[in-house]
Design an enzyme around this catalytic site. Structure first.
Site, short mmCIF file in Angstrom:
data_model
loop_
_atom_site.label_atom_id
_atom_site.label_comp_id
_atom_site.label_asym_id
_atom_site.label_seq_id
_atom_site.Cartn_x
_atom_site.Cartn_y
_atom_site.Cartn_z
N MET A 65 37.57 38.48 16.17
CA MET A 65 37.83 38.70 17.29
C MET A 65 36.75 38.05 18.08
SD MET A 65 38.41 42.57 19.27
CE MET A 65 36.55 43.04 19.25
N PRO A 66 36.94 36.85 18.40
CA PRO A 66 35.97 35.93 19.22
C PRO A 66 35.72 36.22 20.47
CG PRO A 66 37.30 34.41 17.75
CD PRO A 66 37.97 35.78 17.94
N HIS A 67 34.52 36.39 20.87
CA HIS A 67 34.28 36.63 22.71
C HIS A 67 32.76 36.76 22.61
CE1 HIS A 67 33.25 40.20 20.04
NE2 HIS A 67 32.22 40.50 21.23
N ALA A 68 32.70 36.59 24.20
CA ALA A 68 31.41 36.50 24.65
C ALA A 68 31.21 37.55 25.92
CB ALA A 68 30.79 35.21 25.02
#
Length: 149
Positions: A65-68
């Site tokens: 779950m790529p995120h920033a």
């Protein structure tokens, strides 16, 4: 949630296998970039966060779950994109020396916190459905995906 991805043009089946996890993250951001929900600066922030903090984005085996943060540069809108790679992508955690893998990427962008929380809840409902996750892993194309709908 599957209908959300499809209806919003946020489904991506990678044509080639990424060379490494950094390329996988960049590829997983393509639907969000194409839909003007993020800018390249946001992609760079996600990659840098994994460099700095290890592969925390691999939330369970097989799923990333790529995120920033919403405050990260380059966030223009709120959404989640689905990307499927033919083979798992290997990450490396220097702290534990483990090499978690992910094949399904759910890439998040959040400009609106309320909408973001709703999206995450719907995503969690999907991820709790082990049968649906296995069906997603078995897909190889947008045509396969449409059959799940």
């Amino acid at each position: 949630m599957l209908k959300y991805f499809y209806d919003n043009n946020l489904v991506y089946y990678a044509e080639k296998q990424p060379q490494d996890w950094k390329e996988a993250i960049r590829m997983s951001c393509k639907p969000l970039l194409d839909n003007h929900m993020i800018e390249p600066a946001y992609v760079d922030t996600i990659v840098q966060n994994v460099v700095d903090n290890g592969p925390y984005i691999v939330i369970v085996p097989g799923i990333a779950m790529p995120h920033a943060l919403a405050t990260a540069p380059g966030v223009l809108g709120t959404g989640i994109a689905f990307t499927k790679f033919e083979a798992p992508v290997t990450f490396y955690d220097p702290a534990t020396k483990e090499e978690p893998q992910a094949q399904l990427f759910f890439t998040l962008a959040a400009k609106d916190s309320d909408e973001h929380l709703k999206n995450i809840q719907r995503l969690m409902d999907l991820l709790m459905d082990e049968e649906k996750v296995e069906q997603l892993k078995a897909t190889h194309s947008l045509e396969d995906y449409k059959k799940l709908l």
